[in-house]
Structures are given as structure tokens and as C-alpha cells.
Design an enzyme around this catalytic site. Structure first.
Site, PDB file in Angstrom:
ATOM      1  N   CYS A 152       3.711  -6.817 -16.076  1.00  0.00           N
ATOM      2  CA  CYS A 152       4.230  -6.112 -14.908  1.00  0.00           C
ATOM      3  C   CYS A 152       5.758  -6.047 -14.981  1.00  0.00           C
ATOM      4  O   CYS A 152       6.326  -5.665 -15.991  1.00  0.00           O
ATOM      5  CB  CYS A 152       3.731  -6.792 -13.637  1.00  0.00           C
ATOM      6  SG  CYS A 152       4.090  -5.896 -12.111  1.00  0.00           S
ATOM      7  N   ASP A 318      -4.771   1.541 -12.375  1.00  0.00           N
ATOM      8  CA  ASP A 318      -3.666   0.714 -11.897  1.00  0.00           C
ATOM      9  C   ASP A 318      -2.797   1.498 -10.916  1.00  0.00           C
ATOM     10  O   ASP A 318      -2.223   2.524 -11.264  1.00  0.00           O
ATOM     11  CB  ASP A 318      -2.822   0.251 -13.094  1.00  0.00           C
ATOM     12  CG  ASP A 318      -1.832  -0.841 -12.736  1.00  0.00           C
ATOM     13  OD1 ASP A 318      -1.520  -1.000 -11.539  1.00  0.00           O
ATOM     14  OD2 ASP A 318      -1.372  -1.540 -13.653  1.00  0.00           O
ATOM     15  N   HIS A 347      -4.722  -3.165 -11.665  1.00  0.00           N
ATOM     16  CA  HIS A 347      -3.627  -4.081 -11.957  1.00  0.00           C
ATOM     17  C   HIS A 347      -4.069  -5.541 -11.931  1.00  0.00           C
ATOM     18  O   HIS A 347      -3.663  -6.327 -12.784  1.00  0.00           O
ATOM     19  CB  HIS A 347      -2.510  -3.864 -10.934  1.00  0.00           C
ATOM     20  CG  HIS A 347      -1.190  -4.433 -11.339  1.00  0.00           C
ATOM     21  ND1 HIS A 347      -0.364  -3.820 -12.254  1.00  0.00           N
ATOM     22  CD2 HIS A 347      -0.547  -5.567 -10.969  1.00  0.00           C
ATOM     23  CE1 HIS A 347       0.735  -4.545 -12.421  1.00  0.00           C
ATOM     24  NE2 HIS A 347       0.650  -5.603 -11.653  1.00  0.00           N
TER      25      HIS A 347
END
Length: 373
Positions: A152, A318, A347
Site C-alpha cells: 500500500c 481494490d 485491498h
């Protein structure tokens, strides 16, 4: 078919889960009340601190088997949430899998920023903290190189670091759900943050948040979710018994994973104010990274400087980092050995759902093995 958008079992992680879907089910089922009432233990793999600067710590995980690969792995997660998503619970832990396969594993934990840290910037993190942590890891491991694994926002920071420190010691770079182009032309149907970034300059001023709080509060997203869940007031009366009922019919491991992820999505860390302003303005609102316009203390960030082998992984569902934001990396880096993988996941599901155990972790292992010798 299992693991569709809304799983039939409310206390199970779906492959397609994102923070928003976890929060929705968490508050809709009253799981937030259950989590408050019990101790959810995560990040249990034994580890020790081998380096520290300010609140940041470098952890080295203990392994019960002999090290198989001479190239250690440094895990870097986002400063805004706790990194234990990488070591969730026994039996569902990426760290545990890497150790079992014979990798030497380290984790850079950015820690809990206090009011005194409000002036920390990306310059501090990437030009000071990360190089020191890498030196600490190489000294501790006596290794000659490392694999950098960024997840991320931690992936974006890892890519920036790799572009500024492309020396031979950086052997491999693995990026998971990592945005580099924050405003691609075609963000896809899941590019909610991309659409926001294109228009937020007109109505969102990060200065106002920093002026009000100093650091972005660790429970910022939790406050929003609890406000949205205010219409669910009757749930507190039966939430505990509801969870216990499901606990009787679900495997203990599945329930534990759900509770740990439910805790994690709102287990934030204070985000230093100055860094927050940089993140919103330079990365999202002005999209400077793919243009080569990010400068840290006069050093221009050019992702084409990255020439080490690259594994770049995205999730097709995501919301936080849509595929287009991650795919852009493939044209920006200078690596010849590079691979882009898109898995059918969101995600959160990508690291905590069945797809993690069945596809992601084996894929990372198979890619790292020949490049870690």
C-alpha cells in the site's frame, strides 16, 4: 460459489473485501462491540527490536528453521495503520509463511507518532529512517543485499526509496497494491480515490486538518464509520450473543481472522501532519510522482532509476489502489526483470482472505526463491 461480494457468512473474510466492506459488516453486525469486549491478539510471531529511531522500530522475526536464503526480506507497511496485517494470526500470517519457507524476515514499524512528531515529512522517512533501517538490517543479518517488500502506501515509499538508493544492495523489489500514478486516465470502476484526487483541490484543504489536529488522529476513519453506523443503535443489545452463535458454527480459526481484521481496519496510527499534507497535495491532488516532480531535499525522484527485479501485484477489486494506479509502475521503472500480477481480490482480501493463502503467498515465494540466492 464461495467468496462473492457479500459473503453469506457475516464473520468471514472474503477475497473481495476492502476496508469499506469490512467496516460496513463490522458495524452492521455489531462486531465493533464484540471486539471492544474481548482481547483480539494479532502479530504474535516472536520478534525483537534491532534498530530504532524516534518512534520507528525495525523488528527481526525469530525462525524455528534454518535460514535457506541469504537475501533477507524487509517488510514496509503504511504509517497510517498498524503493520500486523502482515502477521495477522497463527495460520493466517504472511510473515509466518516466509519464515516457514526459510526466508530471513524484518519489519519496519513506523510506530505511534506523538504531537512532537507533527513535523515529520517524507524526507525524514525516506532519506533518514529507511536508509538507517536498511543498514541496521544488513548489519544484523550480515547479508550483502535485501529484498524490499512494500504494501500500500508503504509500497509507494519503498518505490521512492528504491529510486533514490538504487545501489547493488537492493536485490529485489516487491510492491503490493502500490499506487504510483494517482490520477490515471482510466481508473476503472474501482478508482474512487482517483476520482476524488482529481477534484479534491477545490474543496479539501489538508492544512485545515493539520491546523485542527496537528497529526491526523489515529481513529479518524473509525469516527467516520461509527457516525455512519449511528442508525444501528438497536444492535448493541444482541451483538454479543449474535457473534457467539456464529462462533459455535464457524471454525475457531475463521472467527479469529474476522475479529483480527475487524480490529485492524480501524486500528490506526496518528499520521504526522506535515507528511499528511505532502501525501494529499503532492501525491494525490497534483500527482507529481509519475511526472518526476517529487523532490526530497533537492533530490528528484525518478522511478526509472529502479533497475532491480520487480514483482508488482494488484487486486482487481481494490478500492484503495485500483489496478491502473499500480500498473503504471511497469512503464515508470527501468527494470528489465519485471512482472505485473493482477489477482481477483480487494485491498484487504488480498492479504487476509483465502486468495492470500491460495495464490498471493505462493506466487511471492516462487518469484523470490530464484532471486534470493
Amino acid at each position: 460459489m464461495a467468496n462473492r461480494w457479500a459473503t453469506a457468512i457475516p464473520f468471514e473474510i472474503s477475497n473481495y473485501d476492502n476496508p469499506e466492506t469490512i467496516r460496513f459488516r463490522k458495524y452492521a453486525t455489531g462486531t465493533h462491540l464484540v471486539v471492544h469486549g474481548i482481547e483480539v491478539e494479532a502479530g504474535l510471531t516472536p520478534k525483537e527490536v534491532v534498530w530504532q529511531r524516534g518512534k520507528a522500530k525495525l523488528f527481526h522475526y525469530e525462525s524455528t528453521r534454518e535460514k535457506k536464503y541469504p537475501i533477507p526480506v524487509l517488510l514496509v507497511y503504511a504509517p497510517i495503520l498498524r503493520p500486523y496485517i502482515l502477521d495477522l494470526v497463527p495460520g493466517n500470517s504472511f510473515v509466518e509463511i516466509l519464515l516457514r519457507e526459510g526466508f530471513d524476515v524484518y519489519l519496519l514499524d513506523w510506530g505511534n507518532a506523538g504531537p512532537e512528531d507533527r513535523h515529520l515529512t517524507f524526507e525524514d522517512w525516506i532519506l533518514d529512517y529507511m536508509p538507517e533501517a536498511v543498514e541496521g538490517m544488513l548489519t544484523d543479518s550480515t547479508a550483502e543485499g535485501l529484498t524490499l517488500f512494500g504494501y500500500c502506501q508503504g509500497g509507494t515509499m519503498s518505490a521512492v526509496y528504491a529510486s533514490l538508493f538504487p545501489e547493488e544492495r537492493l536485490k529485489n523489489l516487491v510492491l503490493l497494491t502500490t499506487p504510483t500514478d494517482f490520477a490515471p486516465e482510466d481508473p476503472g470502476i474501482f478508482g474512487l480515490w482517483t476520482l476524488w484526487s482529481r477534484n479534491s483541490e477545490n474543496y479539501f484543504d489538508p492544512d485545515s486538518v493539520v491546523q485542527a489536529f496537528g497529526n491526523v488522529p489515529e481513529d479518524f476513519f473509525k469516527r467516520v464509520a461509527e457516525t455512519q453506523a449511528s442508525s444501528l443503535k438497536p444492535l448493541p443489545d444482541f451483538a454479543g450473543s449474535y457473534a457467539k452463535m456464529w462462533d459455535r458454527v464457524m471454525p475457531e480459526k475463521t472467527m479469529t481472522i474476522w475479529l483480527a481484521v475487524s480490529k485492524w481496519v480501524d486500528d490506526g496510527a496518528p499520521f504526522p501532519g506535515e507528511a499528511f499534507k505532502q501525501w494529499i497535495r503532492d501525491f494525490y491532488q497534483q500527482n507529481k510522482l509519475p511526472k518526476g516532480e517529487i523532490e526530497l531535499r533537492g533530490r528528484r525522484v525518478d522511478l526509472s532509476n529502479i533497475e532491480c527485479p520487480l514483482l508488482n501485484v494488484a487486486g482487481s477489486k481494490d478500492f484503495i489502489c485500483p489496478v491502473a494506479q499500480a500498473e503504471a509502475t511497469m512503464d515508470l521503472v527501468g527494470s528489465q526483470d519485471k512482472e505485473f500480477v493482477v489477482l481477483d481480490a480487494g485491498h484487504v482480501g488480498l492479504m487476509a482472505g483465502p486468495v492470500a493463502r491460495e495464490e498471493l503467498w505462493p506466487r511471492v515465494r516462487d518469484w523470490l526463491e530464484p532471486r534470493s540466492k
